[in-house]
Every structure is written in C-alpha cells, then in structure tokens.
Design an enzyme around this catalytic site. Structure first.
Site, short mmCIF file in Angstrom:
data_model
loop_
_atom_site.label_atom_id
_atom_site.label_comp_id
_atom_site.label_asym_id
_atom_site.label_seq_id
_atom_site.Cartn_x
_atom_site.Cartn_y
_atom_site.Cartn_z
N HIS A 51 55.46 10.23 29.21
CA HIS A 51 54.45 9.26 29.36
C HIS A 51 53.87 9.47 30.90
CE1 HIS A 51 57.34 6.27 26.86
NE2 HIS A 51 56.63 7.34 26.11
N GLU A 53 53.93 7.87 33.76
CA GLU A 53 54.53 8.06 34.75
C GLU A 53 55.34 9.38 35.00
OE1 GLU A 53 55.50 4.05 33.06
OE2 GLU A 53 54.93 5.93 32.35
N THR A 204 31.58 -1.07 -2.38
CA THR A 204 31.04 -0.13 -1.22
C THR A 204 31.72 1.19 -1.72
OG1 THR A 204 31.23 -1.80 0.74
CG2 THR A 204 31.47 0.73 1.25
N GLU A 292 34.76 -2.13 7.29
CA GLU A 292 33.55 -1.56 6.87
C GLU A 292 32.98 -1.88 5.67
OE1 GLU A 292 32.20 2.35 7.67
OE2 GLU A 292 32.84 2.43 9.75
N LEU A 298 33.81 -8.71 4.42
CA LEU A 298 33.61 -8.82 5.92
C LEU A 298 33.64 -10.37 5.91
CD1 LEU A 298 30.94 -6.40 6.65
CD2 LEU A 298 33.03 -6.35 7.82
#
Length: 349
Positions: A51, A53, A204, A292, A298
């Site tokens: 991580h 840190e 699509t 998309e 949409l």
C-alpha cells in the site's frame, strides 16, 4: 493553503498514478514530511502489492528520522490483514507519532478502525484535510461500498444537429458511424483502461460489432457487458472472441456450448433494467462501468437517475436525420475542447 493541505494535495497527485490498476482497492497516496521537507513518498500501485504507506516508509533513506516525522495519507490506513499486513501497524512500528489523513475509509473492514488503532498506540491523528477532494479521488470505491453499485459513467458522441447515429440500412456493413475525432476516440480508450466494465445493448452490438477494448491506449481492457434479451448477437461477433471477460445479460436460457471467458446472467426485462444491471455488476465486484450503448440504454439510466457522470462528445459533423441523442435535462458541469470536438461533462450530484 496550510501545510497539511499542501501535503495532502501531494498525496492525491501521487494516488492518481494508480488509476485503473488498484481495483478492488482504492487509490491512495502517502507522503512523509520532516521539518517541512518530504523525506519519503509512495502510492498504491497495484492490488496485492504494498500500500501507499508501505511504499512511502520504505522510500525513507534514514529510518531514524521517522520518529520525528509526520505521515500524510489521502485515505485512512487499513487495520486488517488482507493480501498485505495492516498499514496502521506498520506506521506504529516505524515510530511515526503524527498522522494526517484526508478522509475515513467507509469500507466496513476499515471504517475508523485504523484511526482508533493509531490513537490507542499514542499517535496524534488528524482527519478531514481536503476531505472533499480525497473522497472525489475514490468516487468509484465509495459509491461501490456505500450505494452497493458500481460508479456509472454515461458516454456518447453526438453530431452538431443532435444525432447519435445515422438511420441504418439492414443491408449495410456492421461498423460504427464515427462522429468524434481521433483525439476524442483516444481519450475514450484511456477511460476504458481506468474503469472496470463497459456496457452496450443489443442494437449497438449488432450494428457496430464492437470489440470494446482499449486499443488506442495502454492498459487493461474493461469487462465487457452486453444486454441481449433474446440472444440475437451472433456467435461470430467480437464480443464472443474470448479475449476479454464478457457478461451477457439475457432473459433466455443459453443454448450455446461453453464459451471461453463468457458468462450469462438472467435479468427480468419487465422491471428496472439499469438497477438489475448494477446488481449483477456489484455481484461481480465491478466498481465502475461505462455505459456506451445506444439511446434507449443510455436514456434508461438517465430516466432512472442511476448515473454519476456523463461524457458527451459533440463532433463537427451533421447527419441531418438519424437517431436523436439521449437527453440530460441540466447544464454541463464543465465543457472542454478536444481539437474541433466539444466535450460536455455532467456530474449527477
């Protein structure tokens, strides 16, 4: 700007280097400061790896300086054992006594436990520096854990006269009718590398036969998600090529033989479809999705108010007639120019 804000800003900038690579973990940056000088810094680079840190502490050359230093971190240090040991333990064991945190981690595994542990070990802990900016940095992570759904990004391109596509001839070749320019297209592929999933509808898929991959930018491909109520998409389409994990949402029982990297999930198309999509993606541990698809898909997310951002690319072309673009009944939050394209960005607050 005070000194704490200065270094939390640096944490945020560092954290952004991990975009698209840290899922399911958040973006985190960390800076270690002594006498108003940075002596170490780092960010979370990839899930399963150290991580922020840890990387910051390891970057400090003279570890004896840590006992007098302040560590800044954009998100609360973890306090549980996952793929890596707890960062809060490391901070304490390194001798650091002053910790400045951008925002609390609302993930139930952390959620204040790291702060409690640090205080119990005698650390001075300050929380809430640049909190709004730190939360925005991890908008996907927070949305996923707090709303139990992915962060939803709507994206489409429309012409100057407001069309999303031309009227299609059923005998025409299956390929896109490009509206945006090459720079906008490259930006979209960059977006794909930063989000976990990408969603389209049946029309699509049939009209464009898209690959939905990030070919114009380096990075990971998103999980492909497609609505196909009656399983009309042909097996020869790019979506079934097995190169990218693909989830097909359908009302039918699949009759296809086992397909590599393709998963079928049933939903009820008579009910709230966007909500069901989000539920499935949540179960797949996907924190973000780019929608998309065509206008119907949409607009369904807009009408159900299940969206967080929208990117609308307006090209310089006109179609005169065609499929009218979706509609968001609010002004753009901001507008940018991408060469001769206009990009309107909306935030659903």
């Amino acid at each position: 700007m005070n000194i704490h804000e200065k270094y939390i800003n640096r944490c945020i900038e560092l954290a952004k280097n991990g975009r698209g690579a840290t899922y399911p973990n958040p973006l985190v940056g960390s800076v270690i400061v002594l006498h108003d000088s940075i002596i170490g810094e780092g960010w979370h680079q990839k899930a399963g790896e150290p991580h922020a840190e840890v990387n910051a502490i390891q970057s400090v050359v003279d570890k004896s300086q840590l006992k007098n230093a302040t560590i800044y971190v954009s998100l609360e240090p973890c306090s549980h054992y996952g793929k890596t040991p707890p960062c809060s333990n490391l901070i304490v064991n390194s001798g650091i006594k002053h910790v400045v945190i951008g925002t609390i981690d609302t993930n139930s595994k952390v959620s204040g436990k790291g702060i409690t542990y640090l205080k119990s070990k005698g650390c001075k802990v300050e929380v809430g520096v640049k909190e709004t900016e730190c939360k925005f940095l991890n908008k996907r992570f927070f949305t996923f854990h707090e709303k139990k759904r992915p962060y939803v990004i709507l994206k489409w391109a429309e012409t100057l006269d407001g069309f999303i596509d031309k009227l299609r001839d059923k005998h025409a070749e299956n390929m896109p009718n490009w509206i945006s320019n090459q720079y906008s297209q490259q930006l979209v592929h960059k977006m794909r590398t930063e989000e976990q999933a990408i969603l389209i509808g049946t029309t699509t898929a049939l009209n464009d036969n898209p690959k939905l991959t990030a070919r114009k930018w380096y990075g990971k491909n998103p999980t492909r998600v497609v609505l196909d109520r009656n399983l009309r998409i042909p097996i020869t389409s790019h979506l079934y090529d097995g190169t990218v994990k693909t989830i097909v949402l359908t009302a039918q029982k699949p009759t296809l033989k086992t397909l590599q990297n393709v998963y079928f999930e049933n939903i009820d198309f008579s009910k709230n479809v966007p909500l069901q999509i989000c539920d499935v993606l949540y179960q797949y541990n996907l924190q973000s999705v780019i929608v998309e698809g065509g206008k119907k898909l949409l607009q369904s997310f807009i009408d159900e108010n299940i969206w967080d951002e929208a990117f609308v690319f307006i090209g310089k072309t006109k179609f005169v007639e065609g499929l009218i673009s979706p509609s968001i009944k609010k002004a753009p939050s901001k507008t940018e120019k991408i060469s001769d394209d206009t990009l309107n960005i909306y935030y659903n607050k």
